[in-house]
Design an enzyme around this catalytic site. Structure first.
Site, PDB file in Angstrom:
ATOM      1  CB  SER A 241     -12.918  35.452 -34.178  1.00 43.34           C
ATOM      2  OG  SER A 241     -14.305  35.036 -34.678  1.00 43.34           O
ATOM      3  CG  HIS A 271     -16.142  34.814 -30.010  1.00 42.88           C
ATOM      4  ND1 HIS A 271     -17.362  34.501 -30.610  1.00 42.88           N
ATOM      5  CD2 HIS A 271     -15.304  34.992 -30.862  1.00 42.88           C
ATOM      6  CE1 HIS A 271     -16.885  34.939 -32.103  1.00 42.88           C
ATOM      7  NE2 HIS A 271     -15.665  35.277 -32.088  1.00 42.88           N
ATOM      8  CG  HIS A 318     -25.782  36.767 -30.661  1.00 41.28           C
ATOM      9  ND1 HIS A 318     -25.297  38.111 -31.373  1.00 41.28           N
ATOM     10  CD2 HIS A 318     -24.866  35.968 -31.211  1.00 41.28           C
ATOM     11  CE1 HIS A 318     -24.432  37.583 -32.406  1.00 41.28           C
ATOM     12  NE2 HIS A 318     -24.139  36.414 -32.061  1.00 41.28           N
ATOM     13  NE  ARG A 327     -24.382  31.646 -36.172  1.00 44.19           N
ATOM     14  CZ  ARG A 327     -23.644  32.059 -35.500  1.00 44.19           C
ATOM     15  NH1 ARG A 327     -22.367  32.296 -35.938  1.00 44.19           N
ATOM     16  NH2 ARG A 327     -23.676  32.796 -34.193  1.00 44.19           N
ATOM     17  CG  ASP A 373     -20.939  28.635 -29.541  1.00 42.25           C
ATOM     18  OD1 ASP A 373     -20.565  28.080 -30.541  1.00 42.25           O
ATOM     19  OD2 ASP A 373     -20.614  29.895 -29.274  1.00 42.25           O
TER      20      ASP A 373
HETATM   21  N1  HAX Z   1     -26.861  33.806 -19.157  1.00 38.14           N
HETATM   22  C1  HAX Z   1     -26.860  34.647 -18.056  1.00 38.14           C
HETATM   23  N2  HAX Z   1     -26.861  36.022 -18.169  1.00 38.14           N
HETATM   24  C2  HAX Z   1     -26.765  36.433 -19.743  1.00 38.14           C
HETATM   25  C3  HAX Z   1     -26.762  35.662 -20.435  1.00 38.14           C
HETATM   26  C4  HAX Z   1     -26.809  34.325 -20.502  1.00 38.14           C
HETATM   27  N3  HAX Z   1     -26.777  33.408 -21.417  1.00 38.14           N
HETATM   28  N4  HAX Z   1     -26.469  36.389 -21.691  1.00 38.14           N
HETATM   29  C5  HAX Z   1     -26.549  37.795 -21.229  1.00 38.14           C
HETATM   30  N5  HAX Z   1     -26.723  37.720 -19.889  1.00 38.14           N
HETATM   31  C6  HAX Z   1     -26.667  38.810 -19.081  1.00 38.14           C
HETATM   32  C7  HAX Z   1     -25.292  39.488 -19.234  1.00 38.14           C
HETATM   33  O1  HAX Z   1     -24.377  38.932 -18.469  1.00 38.14           O
HETATM   34  C8  HAX Z   1     -25.550  41.041 -18.627  1.00 38.14           C
HETATM   35  O2  HAX Z   1     -25.486  40.822 -17.256  1.00 38.14           O
HETATM   36  P1  HAX Z   1     -25.013  41.998 -16.204  1.00 38.14           P
HETATM   37  O3  HAX Z   1     -25.715  43.240 -16.757  1.00 38.14           O
HETATM   38  O4  HAX Z   1     -25.075  41.458 -14.821  1.00 38.14           O
HETATM   39  O5  HAX Z   1     -23.463  42.136 -16.705  1.00 38.14           O
HETATM   40  C9  HAX Z   1     -27.102  41.250 -19.055  1.00 38.14           C
HETATM   41  O6  HAX Z   1     -27.685  39.834 -19.408  1.00 38.14           O
HETATM   42  C10 HAX Z   1     -27.228  41.945 -20.410  1.00 38.14           C
HETATM   43  O7  HAX Z   1     -26.663  41.415 -21.397  1.00 38.14           O
HETATM   44  P2  HAX Z   1     -26.739  41.374 -22.974  1.00 38.14           P
HETATM   45  O8  HAX Z   1     -26.829  42.804 -23.542  1.00 38.14           O
HETATM   46  O9  HAX Z   1     -28.216  40.747 -23.110  1.00 38.14           O
HETATM   47  O10 HAX Z   1     -25.645  40.450 -23.640  1.00 38.14           O
HETATM   48  P3  HAX Z   1     -24.147  40.865 -24.276  1.00 38.14           P
HETATM   49  O11 HAX Z   1     -24.373  41.408 -25.622  1.00 38.14           O
HETATM   50  O12 HAX Z   1     -23.556  41.791 -22.993  1.00 38.14           O
HETATM   51  O13 HAX Z   1     -23.323  39.530 -24.090  1.00 38.14           O
HETATM   52  C11 HAX Z   1     -23.063  37.250 -24.860  1.00 38.14           C
HETATM   53  C12 HAX Z   1     -23.716  38.725 -25.297  1.00 38.14           C
HETATM   54  C13 HAX Z   1     -22.977  36.419 -26.018  1.00 38.14           C
HETATM   55  C14 HAX Z   1     -21.453  37.466 -24.473  1.00 38.14           C
HETATM   56  C15 HAX Z   1     -23.868  36.788 -23.636  1.00 38.14           C
HETATM   57  O14 HAX Z   1     -25.266  36.638 -23.989  1.00 38.14           O
HETATM   58  C16 HAX Z   1     -23.578  35.379 -23.013  1.00 38.14           C
HETATM   59  O15 HAX Z   1     -22.726  35.562 -21.933  1.00 38.14           O
HETATM   60  N6  HAX Z   1     -23.828  34.327 -23.287  1.00 38.14           N
HETATM   61  C17 HAX Z   1     -23.297  33.190 -22.866  1.00 38.14           C
HETATM   62  C18 HAX Z   1     -22.095  32.808 -23.539  1.00 38.14           C
HETATM   63  C19 HAX Z   1     -22.266  32.280 -24.702  1.00 38.14           C
HETATM   64  O16 HAX Z   1     -22.965  31.664 -25.286  1.00 38.14           O
HETATM   65  N7  HAX Z   1     -21.433  32.872 -25.616  1.00 38.14           N
HETATM   66  C20 HAX Z   1     -21.238  32.552 -27.160  1.00 38.14           C
HETATM   67  C21 HAX Z   1     -22.028  33.778 -28.341  1.00 38.14           C
HETATM   68  C22 HAX Z   1     -22.332  33.395 -29.311  1.00 38.14           C
HETATM   69  C23 HAX Z   1     -20.837  33.480 -30.174  1.00 38.14           C
HETATM   70  O17 HAX Z   1     -20.102  34.285 -30.163  1.00 38.14           O
HETATM   71  N8  HAX Z   1     -20.327  32.095 -30.394  1.00 38.14           N
HETATM   72  O18 HAX Z   1     -19.024  31.837 -30.831  1.00 38.14           O
END
Ligand code: HAX
Length: 436
Positions: A241, A271, A318, A327, A373
């Site tokens: 964002s 996000h 994250h 947070r 979150d």
């Molecule tokens: N549950 C299951 N699998 C997860 C995971 C979770 N919470 N977090 C990461 N992974 C997986 C990814 O999907 C990825 O899998 P693939 O290789 O099969 O695609 C793998 O682990 C490696 O990912 P990563 O490098 O650890 O994480 P990223 O930097 O790619 O992604 C995310 C970060 C926040 C998008 C991710 O951890 C996620 O999807 N979390 C759940 C959604 C969430 O809580 N989002 C909010 C984040 C904070 C924020 O911005 N708040 O506004």
């Protein structure tokens, strides 16, 4: 010129001169090298932006102008008798790098109240939307509808000098922050409370007045809102964002349009929408299990089922952090202090015990810990704000403080149009061949 603006002008003038000289003198110093994994992996960690208001450390979490959240809780001014920091104080700190006095924060509360009048045409735009339109869609539309108030846009069309961009951006940022709780509360009341709107109480601070206009008047909920709107405000510049606002604003699109774009970005489930997804997922769990007091074994099984169905565990993981998000910890501390034995809060705490081990065992998740979150929904539900489709709007109102303070800096420092380089896959293969 108001005191905050005057301070900002002085600081920005000095920093601009220093930054110009620094970037000229060190123009060819290499600060980063980009790996193929980063090109294909969402640009993680590429150093490519200056962002003054906050800095994120993977282990420690966020610092706002050098201060951790526990430090801010101590030193930022508070409402009379209150224990939580006022978001006004954080905005002041992010904008001018000084801890404000109580008097300065009171001035800012009053100033925002003076600037808060939203044109009826904005409410008319909202009223044309079906009541089941997602609150974030309504929020983006309302912000866009306010764009005709933009002083920057108006002055630009009249031939404003580039030396005055910061001034018009400051005015727009202050006006937009002032109006946001009003449009956000309007969206909440029209969506969930039959359009029975509640007039502002000008005696209240920015966060408490927002809580009041939402119709949630428990003093502890007002305290929660002060904390909530402080800790969600900024998370350095690379998050989706903030980066969206920064990118769009770099085209000299005014802060209304830039912020609306940033809110569209916040509305994604990876996000900011994760805050609604977390509690929705917890509600599904309690419904499926037929209890609001599931055991840790039941929770672990539900987590595993979610993963087996190819979904992520919302509120965990994250892109930068590698430890529990401070947070999250701040909200847990709030719950420990204000809330006794709440089923949904207990589930959040049991998830904290159970989820990291399971995510770790997958061997691919870089950060198995809770993010911001993971906790907020249970707190909001506790105080009766159960309409989780609205939660990301709360996040968005807070995020305005950080990204708009930074927009002021971007225009004051004269940052250019942002334009990174893309390549086709074929070109990338050529590059890799030529260097290996
Ligand atoms: N549950 C299951 N699998 C997860 C995971 C979770 N919470 N977090 C990461 N992974 C997986 C990814 O999907 C990825 O899998 P693939 O290789 O099969 O695609 C793998 O682990 C490696 O990912 P990563 O490098 O650890 O994480 P990223 O930097 O790619 O992604 C995310 C970060 C926040 C998008 C991710 O951890 C996620 O999807 N979390 C759940 C959604 C969430 O809580 N989002 C909010 C984040 C904070 C924020 O911005 N708040 O506004």
């Amino acid at each position: 010129m108001d005191l905050l603006k005057k301070k900002f002008e002085e600081k920005a003038t000095a920093l601009k001169a220093e930054m110009r000289a620094f970037s000229k003198e060190n123009a060819n110093v290499i600060v980063d090298q980009v790996k193929v994994a980063q090109v294909f992996g969402g640009m993680r960690g590429v150093k490519s932006m200056i962002w003054e208001a906050s800095q994120l450390d993977a282990q420690e979490g966020i610092r706002f102008r050098g201060y951790t959240i526990p430090e801010l809780k101590e030193i930022l001014p508070k409402a009379p008798g209150g224990k939580e920091p006022l978001p006004e104080g954080l905005f002041w700190l992010m904008l001018v790098d000084e801890i404000p006095t109580q008097e300065q924060v009171n001035w800012l509360s009053d100033e925002w109240e003076k600037r808060a009048k939203v044109s009826d045409s904005v409410y008319k735009v909202l009223d044309t939307l079906p009541a089941d339109t997602h609150p974030m869609t309504q929020f983006v539309l309302a912000i866009t509808a306010m764009q005709s108030d933009s002083i920057f846009s108006q002055k630009y069309s009249e031939g404003m000098s580039k030396h005055d961009y910061w001034d018009a951006t400051y005015e727009d940022a202050m006006n937009l922050i002032a109006k946001l709780p009003h449009v956000a509360a309007y969206i909440y009341r029209r969506t969930y409370h039959n359009g029975e709107h509640i007039a502002a109480d000008e005696s209240l601070d920015w966060a408490a007045n927002f809580a009041h206009m939402l119709g949630h008047n428990d003093p502890d909920f007002k305290s929660l809102m002060r904390l909530y709107l402080t800790i969600h405000a900024d998370h350095e510049g690379g998050n989706a964002s903030a980066h969206t606002v920064h990118l769009v604003n770099s085209t000299l699109s005014d802060v209304y349009l830039s912020f609306a774009a940033g809110m569209a970005s916040l509305a994604g489930p990876l996000h900011g929408l994760a805050n609604q997804e977390v509690i929705k997922w917890i509600f599904s769990m309690t419904e499926k299990l037929g209890t609001t007091k599931p055991s840790k074994e039941q929770i672990a099984q539900y987590v595993q089922d979610t993963l087996d169905s190819g979904q992520v565990i919302p509120g965990y993981g994250h892109a930068v952090l590698r430890k529990p998000d401070p947070r999250f910890t701040a909200q847990k501390t709030f719950a420990e202090e204000y809330i006794q034995d709440d089923d949904y809060v207990n589930i959040v705490w049991n998830l904290f015990d159970v989820v990291p081990g399971i995510l770790d065992s997958l061997g691919k998740v870089k950060n198995p810990w809770p993010n911001v979150d993971a906790h907020s929904g249970a707190l909001l539900v506790h105080y009766g704000l159960k309409e989780y489709g609205y939660y990301t709007v709360l996040f968005g109102v807070s995020r305005a403080l950080g990204v708009l303070a930074n927009s002021c800096w971007s225009r004051a420092l004269g940052f250019p149009l942002e334009r990174p380089k893309s390549h086709t896959f074929e070109k990338m293969k050529e590059i890799v061949k030529s260097v290996s």
